[in-house]
Write a protein that holds these residues in place. Sequence first.
Motif, PDB file in Angstrom:
ATOM      1  N   VAL B  19       0.853  -1.194   0.000  1.00 24.55           N
ATOM      2  CA  VAL B  19       0.000   0.000   0.000  1.00 24.55           C
ATOM      3  C   VAL B  19       0.885   1.240   0.000  1.00 24.55           C
ATOM      4  O   VAL B  19       2.015   1.210   0.502  1.00 24.55           O
ATOM      5  CB  VAL B  19      -0.947   0.051   1.221  1.00 24.55           C
ATOM      6  CG1 VAL B  19      -1.928  -1.100   1.200  1.00 24.55           C
ATOM      7  CG2 VAL B  19      -0.168   0.070   2.529  1.00 24.55           C
ATOM      8  N   THR B  20       0.344   2.305  -0.552  1.00 23.88           N
ATOM      9  CA  THR B  20       1.069   3.580  -0.578  1.00 23.88           C
ATOM     10  C   THR B  20       0.125   4.695  -0.162  1.00 23.88           C
ATOM     11  O   THR B  20      -0.995   4.785  -0.648  1.00 23.88           O
ATOM     12  CB  THR B  20       1.619   3.886  -1.982  1.00 23.88           C
ATOM     13  OG1 THR B  20       2.532   2.853  -2.356  1.00 23.88           O
ATOM     14  CG2 THR B  20       2.363   5.219  -1.992  1.00 23.88           C
ATOM     15  N   PHE B  21       0.610   5.535   0.726  1.00 18.46           N
ATOM     16  CA  PHE B  21      -0.128   6.711   1.166  1.00 18.46           C
ATOM     17  C   PHE B  21       0.610   7.962   0.693  1.00 18.46           C
ATOM     18  O   PHE B  21       1.845   7.997   0.665  1.00 18.46           O
ATOM     19  CB  PHE B  21      -0.255   6.740   2.690  1.00 18.46           C
ATOM     20  CG  PHE B  21      -1.014   5.580   3.245  1.00 18.46           C
ATOM     21  CD1 PHE B  21      -0.365   4.604   3.992  1.00 18.46           C
ATOM     22  CD2 PHE B  21      -2.364   5.439   3.014  1.00 18.46           C
ATOM     23  CE1 PHE B  21      -1.057   3.526   4.505  1.00 18.46           C
ATOM     24  CE2 PHE B  21      -3.068   4.361   3.523  1.00 18.46           C
ATOM     25  CZ  PHE B  21      -2.410   3.400   4.261  1.00 18.46           C
ATOM     26  N   ARG B  22      -0.181   8.982   0.386  1.00 14.67           N
ATOM     27  CA  ARG B  22       0.417  10.233  -0.072  1.00 14.67           C
ATOM     28  C   ARG B  22       0.080  11.345   0.911  1.00 14.67           C
ATOM     29  O   ARG B  22      -1.020  11.385   1.483  1.00 14.67           O
ATOM     30  CB  ARG B  22      -0.118  10.602  -1.455  1.00 14.67           C
ATOM     31  CG  ARG B  22       0.381  11.962  -1.958  1.00 14.67           C
ATOM     32  CD  ARG B  22      -0.111  12.317  -3.313  1.00 14.67           C
ATOM     33  NE  ARG B  22       0.168  13.707  -3.619  1.00 14.67           N
ATOM     34  CZ  ARG B  22       0.817  14.120  -4.710  1.00 14.67           C
ATOM     35  NH1 ARG B  22       1.240  13.230  -5.602  1.00 14.67           N
ATOM     36  NH2 ARG B  22       1.016  15.404  -4.922  1.00 14.67           N
ATOM     37  N   GLU B  68       9.397   8.587   1.043  1.00 13.32           N
ATOM     38  CA  GLU B  68      10.146   9.442   0.122  1.00 13.32           C
ATOM     39  C   GLU B  68       9.523  10.827   0.075  1.00 13.32           C
ATOM     40  O   GLU B  68       8.328  11.003   0.305  1.00 13.32           O
ATOM     41  CB  GLU B  68      10.139   8.842  -1.293  1.00 13.32           C
ATOM     42  CG  GLU B  68      10.854   7.525  -1.429  1.00 13.32           C
ATOM     43  CD  GLU B  68      10.849   7.016  -2.861  1.00 13.32           C
ATOM     44  OE1 GLU B  68      11.641   6.107  -3.163  1.00 13.32           O
ATOM     45  OE2 GLU B  68      10.053   7.526  -3.672  1.00 13.32           O
ATOM     46  N   ARG B  69      10.357  11.767  -0.283  1.00 10.54           N
ATOM     47  CA  ARG B  69       9.872  13.122  -0.529  1.00 10.54           C
ATOM     48  C   ARG B  69      10.744  13.682  -1.661  1.00 10.54           C
ATOM     49  O   ARG B  69      11.614  14.507  -1.448  1.00 10.54           O
ATOM     50  CB  ARG B  69       9.993  13.982   0.726  1.00 10.54           C
ATOM     51  CG  ARG B  69       9.198  15.287   0.637  1.00 10.54           C
ATOM     52  CD  ARG B  69       9.371  16.146   1.864  1.00 10.54           C
ATOM     53  NE  ARG B  69       8.555  17.345   1.765  1.00 10.54           N
ATOM     54  CZ  ARG B  69       8.731  18.427   2.525  1.00 10.54           C
ATOM     55  NH1 ARG B  69       9.694  18.461   3.430  1.00 10.54           N
ATOM     56  NH2 ARG B  69       7.944  19.459   2.382  1.00 10.54           N
ATOM     57  N   PRO B  70      10.493  13.193  -2.870  1.00 11.17           N
ATOM     58  CA  PRO B  70      11.437  13.381  -3.985  1.00 11.17           C
ATOM     59  C   PRO B  70      11.776  14.821  -4.335  1.00 11.17           C
ATOM     60  O   PRO B  70      12.906  15.106  -4.677  1.00 11.17           O
ATOM     61  CB  PRO B  70      10.742  12.667  -5.147  1.00 11.17           C
ATOM     62  CG  PRO B  70       9.315  12.541  -4.751  1.00 11.17           C
ATOM     63  CD  PRO B  70       9.283  12.462  -3.269  1.00 11.17           C
ATOM     64  N   PHE B  74       5.468  16.943  -1.846  1.00  8.99           N
ATOM     65  CA  PHE B  74       4.652  15.862  -1.299  1.00  8.99           C
ATOM     66  C   PHE B  74       5.540  14.697  -0.868  1.00  8.99           C
ATOM     67  O   PHE B  74       6.723  14.610  -1.243  1.00  8.99           O
ATOM     68  CB  PHE B  74       3.608  15.408  -2.329  1.00  8.99           C
ATOM     69  CG  PHE B  74       4.188  14.609  -3.468  1.00  8.99           C
ATOM     70  CD1 PHE B  74       4.664  15.248  -4.598  1.00  8.99           C
ATOM     71  CD2 PHE B  74       4.266  13.221  -3.394  1.00  8.99           C
ATOM     72  CE1 PHE B  74       5.202  14.529  -5.645  1.00  8.99           C
ATOM     73  CE2 PHE B  74       4.797  12.487  -4.442  1.00  8.99           C
ATOM     74  CZ  PHE B  74       5.269  13.147  -5.572  1.00  8.99           C
ATOM     75  N   SER B  75       4.961  13.817  -0.078  1.00  9.01           N
ATOM     76  CA  SER B  75       5.682  12.636   0.393  1.00  9.01           C
ATOM     77  C   SER B  75       4.806  11.401   0.217  1.00  9.01           C
ATOM     78  O   SER B  75       3.568  11.493   0.202  1.00  9.01           O
ATOM     79  CB  SER B  75       6.052  12.791   1.862  1.00  9.01           C
ATOM     80  OG  SER B  75       6.653  11.620   2.379  1.00  9.01           O
ATOM     81  N   THR B  76       5.451  10.257   0.051  1.00 13.54           N
ATOM     82  CA  THR B  76       4.736   8.991   0.018  1.00 13.54           C
ATOM     83  C   THR B  76       5.296   8.065   1.093  1.00 13.54           C
ATOM     84  O   THR B  76       6.497   8.106   1.404  1.00 13.54           O
ATOM     85  CB  THR B  76       4.843   8.302  -1.340  1.00 13.54           C
ATOM     86  OG1 THR B  76       6.225   8.109  -1.653  1.00 13.54           O
ATOM     87  CG2 THR B  76       4.170   9.120  -2.428  1.00 13.54           C
ATOM     88  N   LEU B  77       4.427   7.272   1.657  1.00 16.65           N
ATOM     89  CA  LEU B  77       4.796   6.228   2.616  1.00 16.65           C
ATOM     90  C   LEU B  77       4.295   4.914   2.048  1.00 16.65           C
ATOM     91  O   LEU B  77       3.090   4.745   1.855  1.00 16.65           O
ATOM     92  CB  LEU B  77       4.172   6.496   3.984  1.00 16.65           C
ATOM     93  CG  LEU B  77       4.429   5.427   5.056  1.00 16.65           C
ATOM     94  CD1 LEU B  77       5.901   5.412   5.472  1.00 16.65           C
ATOM     95  CD2 LEU B  77       3.552   5.659   6.291  1.00 16.65           C
ATOM     96  N   GLU B  78       5.217   4.017   1.742  1.00 12.03           N
ATOM     97  CA  GLU B  78       4.847   2.721   1.179  1.00 12.03           C
ATOM     98  C   GLU B  78       5.083   1.630   2.215  1.00 12.03           C
ATOM     99  O   GLU B  78       6.121   1.629   2.892  1.00 12.03           O
ATOM    100  CB  GLU B  78       5.644   2.408  -0.093  1.00 12.03           C
ATOM    101  CG  GLU B  78       5.241   1.070  -0.710  1.00 12.03           C
ATOM    102  CD  GLU B  78       6.072   0.690  -1.932  1.00 12.03           C
ATOM    103  OE1 GLU B  78       7.160   1.282  -2.132  1.00 12.03           O
ATOM    104  OE2 GLU B  78       5.620  -0.207  -2.674  1.00 12.03           O
TER     105      GLU B  78
END
Lengths: 114, 115
Positions: B19-22, B68-70, B74-78
């Motif tokens: 799963v990935t959250f943004r 990540e926060r490329p 924004f950031s994603t949490l996988e």
Amino acid sequence: AQSVTQLDSQVPVFEEAPVELRCNYSSSVSVYLFWYVQYPNQGLQLLLKYLSGSTLVESINGFEAEFNKSQTSFHLRKPSVHISDTAEYFCAVSEVDAGNMLTFGGGTRLMVKP
Amino acid sequence: DTGVSQNPRHKITKRGQNVTFRCDPISEHNRLYWYRQTLGQGPEFLTYFQNEAQLEKSRLLSDRFSAERPKGSFSTLEIQRTEQGDSAMYLCASSLRESSGNTIYFGEGSWLTVV
């Protein structure tokens, strides 16, 4: 490392009565102190914070908290609660100059009854 | 009001799936945090970024978790190979670096249920 203890998991109180939610912390360094409120199915909202200066801090909706360094406490009080104050309240600390990372207590559920 | 925005708000997934959250922070905020909150507990720190750099990771962040926060926005949490113990609310927050003690603003969280 720091830790936060909220001594009461639930506090039932009648509307218009006073309330105190207790918070104690431990840390080997200086800390900032915060109270956050969380309404059902929502994120956390800052209620008030202590950074420095006067040890008594107030929120816009009638809550206040007093920093007591000798007792390492930051108890939250309100002289007269409303039904709408029913929520979960979290005490938190962060080390001074440590990236704002918060350590939270386990929370106190305030239940205001009519 | 452009506060911290998280999506999806709710996610139900089968054990073993990824799963990935943004998280979209408040636009001028350069610090971004991820916390995890289980039922009846206070939030626990997972990780934080200053701009695109990940500066701190909790031991709670196992190797199945990656954030990540490329571009420093924004950031994603996988979460890979989800387990039932991953069921929790994942909270994102942001703040300005200007001085310590600045207010941290939280999003409304992303609920994860692993079945």
